[in-house]
Design a protein around this motif. Structure first.
Motif, PDB file in Angstrom:
ATOM      1  N   MET A 237       0.626  -0.535  -0.090  1.00  0.00           N
ATOM      2  CA  MET A 237       0.340  -0.076  -0.105  1.00  0.00           C
ATOM      3  C   MET A 237       0.958   1.235  -0.344  1.00  0.00           C
ATOM      4  O   MET A 237       0.208   2.116  -0.672  1.00  0.00           O
ATOM      5  CB  MET A 237      -0.640   0.176   1.187  1.00  0.00           C
ATOM      6  N   LEU A 238       2.173   0.659   0.624  1.00  0.00           N
ATOM      7  CA  LEU A 238       2.617   2.212   0.830  1.00  0.00           C
ATOM      8  C   LEU A 238       3.841   2.395  -1.126  1.00  0.00           C
ATOM      9  O   LEU A 238       3.608   3.642  -0.989  1.00  0.00           O
ATOM     10  CB  LEU A 238       3.809   2.526   1.538  1.00  0.00           C
ATOM     11  N   LEU A 239       3.750   0.990  -1.424  1.00  0.00           N
ATOM     12  CA  LEU A 239       4.641   1.054  -2.738  1.00  0.00           C
ATOM     13  C   LEU A 239       3.431   2.325  -3.977  1.00  0.00           C
ATOM     14  O   LEU A 239       3.452   2.596  -3.906  1.00  0.00           O
ATOM     15  CB  LEU A 239       5.175   0.199  -3.562  1.00  0.00           C
ATOM     16  N   ALA A 240       2.406   1.361  -3.417  1.00  0.00           N
ATOM     17  CA  ALA A 240       1.163   2.074  -4.311  1.00  0.00           C
ATOM     18  C   ALA A 240       0.508   3.546  -4.092  1.00  0.00           C
ATOM     19  O   ALA A 240       0.281   4.406  -5.228  1.00  0.00           O
ATOM     20  CB  ALA A 240      -0.737   1.709  -4.041  1.00  0.00           C
ATOM     21  N   CYS A 241       1.053   4.249  -3.334  1.00  0.00           N
ATOM     22  CA  CYS A 241       0.787   5.747  -2.837  1.00  0.00           C
ATOM     23  C   CYS A 241       1.669   6.314  -3.207  1.00  0.00           C
ATOM     24  O   CYS A 241       1.710   7.495  -4.133  1.00  0.00           O
ATOM     25  CB  CYS A 241       1.165   5.728  -1.135  1.00  0.00           C
ATOM     26  N   PHE A 242       3.110   6.259  -3.516  1.00  0.00           N
ATOM     27  CA  PHE A 242       3.729   6.913  -4.221  1.00  0.00           C
ATOM     28  C   PHE A 242       3.466   6.434  -5.431  1.00  0.00           C
ATOM     29  O   PHE A 242       4.032   7.821  -6.465  1.00  0.00           O
ATOM     30  CB  PHE A 242       5.349   6.265  -3.759  1.00  0.00           C
ATOM     31  N   LEU A 243       3.779   5.695  -6.115  1.00  0.00           N
ATOM     32  CA  LEU A 243       3.096   5.617  -7.239  1.00  0.00           C
ATOM     33  C   LEU A 243       1.780   5.995  -8.141  1.00  0.00           C
ATOM     34  O   LEU A 243       2.064   6.885  -9.387  1.00  0.00           O
ATOM     35  CB  LEU A 243       3.039   4.351  -8.029  1.00  0.00           C
ATOM     36  N   VAL A 244       0.962   6.202  -7.169  1.00  0.00           N
ATOM     37  CA  VAL A 244      -0.248   6.998  -7.474  1.00  0.00           C
ATOM     38  C   VAL A 244       0.274   8.609  -7.334  1.00  0.00           C
ATOM     39  O   VAL A 244      -0.448   9.505  -8.530  1.00  0.00           O
ATOM     40  CB  VAL A 244      -0.997   6.619  -6.875  1.00  0.00           C
ATOM     41  N   HIS A 245       0.280   9.278  -6.327  1.00  0.00           N
ATOM     42  CA  HIS A 245       1.350  10.390  -6.374  1.00  0.00           C
ATOM     43  C   HIS A 245       1.998  10.661  -7.993  1.00  0.00           C
ATOM     44  O   HIS A 245       2.256  11.709  -7.919  1.00  0.00           O
ATOM     45  CB  HIS A 245       2.192  10.082  -5.319  1.00  0.00           C
ATOM     46  N   ALA A 246       2.717   9.671  -8.349  1.00  0.00           N
ATOM     47  CA  ALA A 246       3.272  10.222  -9.650  1.00  0.00           C
ATOM     48  C   ALA A 246       2.242  10.054 -10.983  1.00  0.00           C
ATOM     49  O   ALA A 246       2.612  11.039 -11.200  1.00  0.00           O
ATOM     50  CB  ALA A 246       4.620   8.937 -10.318  1.00  0.00           C
ATOM     51  N   GLN A 247       1.848   9.147 -10.337  1.00  0.00           N
ATOM     52  CA  GLN A 247       0.587   9.571 -12.031  1.00  0.00           C
ATOM     53  C   GLN A 247       0.298  10.518 -11.860  1.00  0.00           C
ATOM     54  O   GLN A 247       0.005  11.471 -12.836  1.00  0.00           O
ATOM     55  CB  GLN A 247      -0.148   8.213 -11.372  1.00  0.00           C
ATOM     56  N   VAL A 248      -0.718  10.811 -10.362  1.00  0.00           N
ATOM     57  CA  VAL A 248      -1.215  12.306 -10.653  1.00  0.00           C
ATOM     58  C   VAL A 248      -0.329  13.337 -11.271  1.00  0.00           C
ATOM     59  O   VAL A 248      -0.822  14.200 -11.492  1.00  0.00           O
ATOM     60  CB  VAL A 248      -1.939  12.280  -9.092  1.00  0.00           C
ATOM     61  N   LYS A 249       1.077  13.501 -10.848  1.00  0.00           N
ATOM     62  CA  LYS A 249       1.683  14.804 -10.765  1.00  0.00           C
ATOM     63  C   LYS A 249       1.421  14.643 -12.469  1.00  0.00           C
ATOM     64  O   LYS A 249       1.947  16.021 -13.259  1.00  0.00           O
ATOM     65  CB  LYS A 249       2.782  14.723 -10.482  1.00  0.00           C
ATOM     66  N   MET A 250       1.746  13.590 -12.911  1.00  0.00           N
ATOM     67  CA  MET A 250       1.855  14.000 -14.542  1.00  0.00           C
ATOM     68  C   MET A 250       1.057  13.936 -15.585  1.00  0.00           C
ATOM     69  O   MET A 250       0.332  13.951 -16.721  1.00  0.00           O
ATOM     70  CB  MET A 250       2.149  12.497 -15.361  1.00  0.00           C
ATOM     71  N   LEU A 251      -0.304  14.081 -14.602  1.00  0.00           N
ATOM     72  CA  LEU A 251      -1.659  14.142 -15.437  1.00  0.00           C
ATOM     73  C   LEU A 251      -2.281  15.623 -15.789  1.00  0.00           C
ATOM     74  O   LEU A 251      -1.710  16.369 -14.996  1.00  0.00           O
ATOM     75  CB  LEU A 251      -3.116  13.588 -14.293  1.00  0.00           C
ATOM     76  N   SER A 252      -2.665  15.372 -16.735  1.00  0.00           N
ATOM     77  CA  SER A 252      -3.155  16.774 -17.584  1.00  0.00           C
ATOM     78  C   SER A 252      -4.595  17.647 -16.213  1.00  0.00           C
ATOM     79  O   SER A 252      -5.009  16.711 -15.710  1.00  0.00           O
ATOM     80  CB  SER A 252      -3.574  16.768 -19.208  1.00  0.00           C
ATOM     81  N   ASN A 253      -5.144  19.000 -16.548  1.00  0.00           N
ATOM     82  CA  ASN A 253      -5.599  19.474 -15.544  1.00  0.00           C
ATOM     83  C   ASN A 253      -7.104  18.827 -15.623  1.00  0.00           C
ATOM     84  O   ASN A 253      -7.798  18.568 -15.040  1.00  0.00           O
ATOM     85  CB  ASN A 253      -5.667  21.087 -16.102  1.00  0.00           C
ATOM     86  N   GLY A 254      -7.107  18.744 -17.551  1.00  0.00           N
ATOM     87  CA  GLY A 254      -8.357  18.121 -17.403  1.00  0.00           C
ATOM     88  C   GLY A 254      -9.044  16.960 -17.380  1.00  0.00           C
ATOM     89  O   GLY A 254      -9.637  16.427 -17.220  1.00  0.00           O
ATOM     90  N   ALA A 255      -7.269  15.621 -17.174  1.00  0.00           N
ATOM     91  CA  ALA A 255      -7.548  14.457 -16.525  1.00  0.00           C
ATOM     92  C   ALA A 255      -8.082  15.040 -15.053  1.00  0.00           C
ATOM     93  O   ALA A 255      -8.524  13.919 -14.287  1.00  0.00           O
ATOM     94  CB  ALA A 255      -6.569  13.701 -16.882  1.00  0.00           C
ATOM     95  N   LEU A 256      -7.319  15.465 -14.408  1.00  0.00           N
ATOM     96  CA  LEU A 256      -7.644  15.710 -13.152  1.00  0.00           C
ATOM     97  C   LEU A 256      -9.150  16.196 -13.078  1.00  0.00           C
ATOM     98  O   LEU A 256      -9.685  15.931 -12.202  1.00  0.00           O
ATOM     99  CB  LEU A 256      -6.614  17.189 -12.463  1.00  0.00           C
ATOM    100  N   TYR A 257      -9.585  16.944 -13.547  1.00  0.00           N
ATOM    101  CA  TYR A 257     -10.986  17.910 -13.162  1.00  0.00           C
ATOM    102  C   TYR A 257     -11.883  16.245 -13.509  1.00  0.00           C
ATOM    103  O   TYR A 257     -12.909  15.978 -12.289  1.00  0.00           O
ATOM    104  CB  TYR A 257     -11.356  18.398 -14.424  1.00  0.00           C
TER     105      TYR A 257
END
Length: 303
Positions: A237-257
């Motif tokens: 779960m800790l590893l998933a936290c870091f991986l998802v954080h990296a994924q969210v950082k690379m998202l466009s603002n439209g994908a974030l919305y």
């Protein structure tokens, strides 16, 4: 469930849903943090817990709930068929397992009704989930008569995990704005899944020799294995936290919305979301209206 596959099926069920919830909880959590950070000090994007999560491919359909009901139906049919011997229903243990499946199926039905906003009391989906785990705990607690010491220990560890699930769900229902109870639900659900499968390997090994279920030394090894399961689940779960954080950082603002407002992903393009009024947008989330408008504008620029 008195077979290897009888433990693998529910174990895979819990592990799969635990992984799905873990990913979506971290995705929503990190998306809310990024949206708040982009908006500056005057904006807010609060994290809100939900019992289920939408599938972004089919946001208007309760895919998660339908999968839950489907797996439950398969499990109940399997238990019913294997309970017959000589044309008679002889395995009462299978009836207990079918009862356990029934309550999780009931939880899936409540998730579907909640998704379509039927007039139900608040948090009925959480209550039905807690009820399902309560019934599972009761069934396994009184499922131990005449068992060997190792068998009893394996099932008691499962009862402890189920109790943790119940506490986590009730805390999540009460503290809807805190991510930690949701992560506890993910943790105990994942742990329950891995321990179900582990118990199947110990009690009904598909390969290798059978364990001596009365040997004190081997019982101590089972305790060590359970502790390591806890550690491995936490690390994953800790590893998933870091991986998802990296994924969210690379998202466009439209994908974030679209993560924060999943219903808008069914629009033909993101410019359709930009045409919504502020009052319509507010129906999708409790985000600050200025932050929502800013994300929509950025989304339109990305198209």
């Amino acid at each position: 469930m008195g077979t290897f596959m009888g433990h693998v099926l529910p174990g895979s069920f819990f592990a799969s849903f635990g992984c799905w919830w873990t990913y979506n909880v971290f995705l929503r959590f990190h998306a809310c943090r990024r949206a708040t950070a982009q908006g500056g000090a005057g904006s807010r994007s609060p994290y809100i817990n939900t019992c289920t999560f939408p599938c972004r491919c089919l946001p208007r359909l309760p895919v998660e709930a339908c999968m839950k009901v489907s797996v439950v139906v398969i499990g109940m049919i399997g238990e019913f068929v294997t309970a017959y011997k000589g044309g008679h229903f002889t395995h009462l243990g299978n009836a207990q397992h079918m009862t356990m499946y029934f309550f999780f199926g009931l939880n899936g039905v409540m998730d579907i009704l909640t998704h379509y906003r039927l007039p139900l009391p608040h948090a009925s989906d959480y209550v039905s989930g807690a009820l399902a785990f309560c019934m599972e705990g009761v069934l396994f607690l009184y499922h131990l008569h005449g068992r060997t010491p190792m068998n009893v220990q394996l099932h008691m560890f499962l009862v402890y995990v189920v109790a943790g699930n119940i506490v986590a769900i009730l805390l999540e229902m009460y503290y809807r704005g805190s991510v930690m109870p949701a992560l506890l639900r993910c943790y105990f659900t994942l742990l329950q899944g891995t321990w179900f499968i582990q118990a199947g390997y110990i009690l009904y090994p598909p390969v290798g020799s059978h364990w001596d279920e009365n040997d004190h030394g081997q019982i101590m090894i089972v305790t060590l294995i359970f502790c390591w399961h806890n550690g491995v689940v936490f690390i994953l779960m800790l590893l998933a936290c870091f991986l998802v954080h990296a994924q969210v950082k690379m998202l466009s603002n439209g994908a974030l919305y679209r993560i924060l407002h999943p219903l808008t992903s069914s629009f033909p393009n993101s410019s359709s979301a930009g045409s919504l009024s502020s009052s319509a947008i507010a129906q999708f989330s409790k985000m600050d209206s200025e932050q929502v408008r800013r994300i929509i504008d950025d989304s339109d620029e990305d198209v």
